[in-house]
Design an enzyme around this catalytic site. Structure first.
Site, PDB file in Angstrom:
ATOM      1  N   ARG A  11      13.054  17.205   6.971  1.00 52.98           N
ATOM      2  CA  ARG A  11      12.823  18.439   6.616  1.00 52.98           C
ATOM      3  C   ARG A  11      12.752  19.591   7.946  1.00 52.98           C
ATOM      4  O   ARG A  11      13.585  20.384   8.229  1.00 52.98           O
ATOM      5  CB  ARG A  11      11.413  18.734   5.861  1.00 52.98           C
ATOM      6  CG  ARG A  11      11.237  19.972   5.154  1.00 52.98           C
ATOM      7  CD  ARG A  11      10.669  21.070   6.048  1.00 52.98           C
ATOM      8  NE  ARG A  11       9.291  20.593   6.729  1.00 52.98           N
ATOM      9  CZ  ARG A  11       8.844  21.358   7.835  1.00 52.98           C
ATOM     10  NH1 ARG A  11       9.499  22.433   8.124  1.00 52.98           N
ATOM     11  NH2 ARG A  11       7.553  20.918   8.367  1.00 52.98           N
ATOM     12  N   ASP A  12      11.832  19.226   8.711  1.00 50.99           N
ATOM     13  CA  ASP A  12      11.605  19.812   9.823  1.00 50.99           C
ATOM     14  C   ASP A  12      12.702  19.937  11.107  1.00 50.99           C
ATOM     15  O   ASP A  12      13.206  20.914  11.421  1.00 50.99           O
ATOM     16  CB  ASP A  12      10.317  19.894  10.791  1.00 50.99           C
ATOM     17  CG  ASP A  12       9.711  20.825  11.525  1.00 50.99           C
ATOM     18  OD1 ASP A  12      10.376  21.735  12.039  1.00 50.99           O
ATOM     19  OD2 ASP A  12       8.294  20.593  11.790  1.00 50.99           O
ATOM     20  N   HIS A 208       0.269  18.169  12.876  1.00 49.12           N
ATOM     21  CA  HIS A 208       1.542  18.541  12.919  1.00 49.12           C
ATOM     22  C   HIS A 208       1.952  19.063  14.306  1.00 49.12           C
ATOM     23  O   HIS A 208       1.604  20.453  14.519  1.00 49.12           O
ATOM     24  CB  HIS A 208       2.236  19.136  11.763  1.00 49.12           C
ATOM     25  CG  HIS A 208       3.535  19.670  11.786  1.00 49.12           C
ATOM     26  ND1 HIS A 208       4.576  19.054  11.176  1.00 49.12           N
ATOM     27  CD2 HIS A 208       4.302  20.649  12.432  1.00 49.12           C
ATOM     28  CE1 HIS A 208       5.811  19.707  11.171  1.00 49.12           C
ATOM     29  NE2 HIS A 208       5.734  20.420  11.987  1.00 49.12           N
ATOM     30  N   HIS A 210       4.422  19.745  17.833  1.00 54.56           N
ATOM     31  CA  HIS A 210       5.579  20.144  18.377  1.00 54.56           C
ATOM     32  C   HIS A 210       5.675  19.883  20.031  1.00 54.56           C
ATOM     33  O   HIS A 210       4.328  19.824  20.659  1.00 54.56           O
ATOM     34  CB  HIS A 210       6.103  21.412  18.284  1.00 54.56           C
ATOM     35  CG  HIS A 210       6.625  21.750  16.819  1.00 54.56           C
ATOM     36  ND1 HIS A 210       8.115  22.038  16.515  1.00 54.56           N
ATOM     37  CD2 HIS A 210       6.026  21.386  15.589  1.00 54.56           C
ATOM     38  CE1 HIS A 210       8.126  22.066  15.333  1.00 54.56           C
ATOM     39  NE2 HIS A 210       7.056  21.787  14.688  1.00 54.56           N
ATOM     40  N   CYS A 241      11.524  25.619  14.349  1.00 43.75           N
ATOM     41  CA  CYS A 241      11.314  26.649  13.404  1.00 43.75           C
ATOM     42  C   CYS A 241      12.322  27.869  13.495  1.00 43.75           C
ATOM     43  O   CYS A 241      12.246  28.645  14.266  1.00 43.75           O
ATOM     44  CB  CYS A 241       9.700  27.281  13.092  1.00 43.75           C
ATOM     45  SG  CYS A 241       9.776  28.539  11.760  1.00 43.75           S
ATOM     46  N   ASN A 250       9.658  18.762  17.438  1.00 42.86           N
ATOM     47  CA  ASN A 250       8.641  17.802  16.797  1.00 42.86           C
ATOM     48  C   ASN A 250       8.372  16.730  17.975  1.00 42.86           C
ATOM     49  O   ASN A 250       9.265  16.628  18.595  1.00 42.86           O
ATOM     50  CB  ASN A 250       8.767  17.189  15.541  1.00 42.86           C
ATOM     51  CG  ASN A 250       8.755  18.127  14.478  1.00 42.86           C
ATOM     52  OD1 ASN A 250       9.797  18.557  14.143  1.00 42.86           O
ATOM     53  ND2 ASN A 250       7.497  18.610  14.034  1.00 42.86           N
TER      54      ASN A 250
HETATM   55 ZN    ZN Z   1       7.048  21.961  12.647  1.00 38.23          ZN
END
Ligand code: ZN
Length: 307
Positions: A11-12, A208, A210, A241, A250
């Protein structure tokens, strides 16, 4: 002690690159990650395919991942419509991203804080209409909790208030996201304690992070020292993002797993199998850089991992 490494690369990672990874390659990658012992994977996001064509196959990936025994299938849902699609697909965990920076929220999902809280309330009501055994876990993901590329510093008080509001709206828990890679270890400790003080420790178990400024693992360690039990990471450090300029990368799953295993935490992940999954990713995305120090250097001689 066990630590859940939640893989968010599909996803990210994939939302931040313009290359669209073929669905079959994504399925093979997800299967390989699960084969390596990864127990939770965020497989996509239920956003309109015209906004993020890279993630347009999320429903198919949920269906695929649900067939893998023992795997928790997580997805992002920016709104009620996305949540309905996620529930229909059978995702086990839904995260609504609520940006602590209202500027970022408007840019990212085109909604104010009040509108996002309304969405969260509607989604939790939707979930409660399901039979108890079929209800997905519902998380409010507080993005830009440590600062925002559009607003700069984000007041801790605002993060705490949004965490309380999300729990009041029916979220099972909240998570803190360092979307912009602004966090430092002292700030991680401060913010965790502040949010725990407001909503309780069992309502915030995951972070979460980065690695935009190289502090990702230092921040992870600060959180682990306080008892955080879930850490998001993306294989090869893929991620970022598209609506937060300059936010990329990440924390790298491989490096995080190595640190955890070296310290004696149980992850359930086999490092060599994780490298096999990385090889699939590299083959599917030959023009994308993959990051990580341990994949380059290799494990130390006679390294004895905890499993
Ligand atoms: Zn993220």
């Amino acid at each position: 002690m066990k630590v859940l490494v939640s893989e968010v690369g599909p996803r990210d990672g994939l939302q931040s690159i313009s290359t669209i990874m073929p669905t079959e390659a994504k399925k093979r990658w997800i299967t390989a990650l699960a084969d390596a012992g990864v127990q939770e994977i965020e497989v996509g996001s239920f956003v309109p395919a015209k906004l993020l064509p890279q993630l347009g196959d999320t429903a198919e990936l949920v269906a695929h991942a649900r067939r893998i025994p023992g795997l928790t299938v997580a997805v992002l849902v920016p709104n009620m419509k996305g949540a309905e699609a996620a529930v229909a697909a059978g995702a086990h965990k839904l995260t609504i991203p609520v940006s602590c920076s209202e500027t970022h929220s408007l840019r990212n999902v085109r909604r104010s804080h009040a509108q996002m809280l309304d969405e969260a309330r509607c989604i939790s009501e939707l979930i409660r209409t399901l039979p108890a055994a079929q209800r997905p876990h519902f998380e409010g993901g507080l993005s830009t909790a440590f600062g925002c590329t559009l607003e700069g510093a984000v007041p801790e008080r605002r993060v705490v208030e949004l965490a309380e509001a999300l729990i009041a709206c029916g979220c099972d828990e909240v998570g803190l996201s360092d979307t912009s890679g602004y966090a430092d270890p002292a700030q991680v400790r401060r913010l965790l304690r502040a949010v725990w003080g407001a909503v309780g420790r069992d309502r915030l178990t995951g972070l979460h992070l980065h690695n935009t400024r190289g502090l990702g693992l230092a921040n992870a360690l600060a959180a682990l020292d306080l008892g955080i039990s879930t850490l998001d990471a993306s294989q090869g450090g893929l991620g970022g993002c598209p609506f937060a300029p300059g936010a990329s990368g990440n924390i790298v799953t491989e490096d995080l797993v190595f640190m955890l295993q070296a310290m004696g935490f149980e992850t359930g992940i086999d490092f060599q199998s994780l490298l096999a999954a990385r090889a699939l990713l590299a083959a599917a995305l030959p023009n994308e850089p993959l990051y990580g120090m341990v994949p380059l250097a290799g494990l130390p001689l006679n390294f004895e991992p905890t499993s």
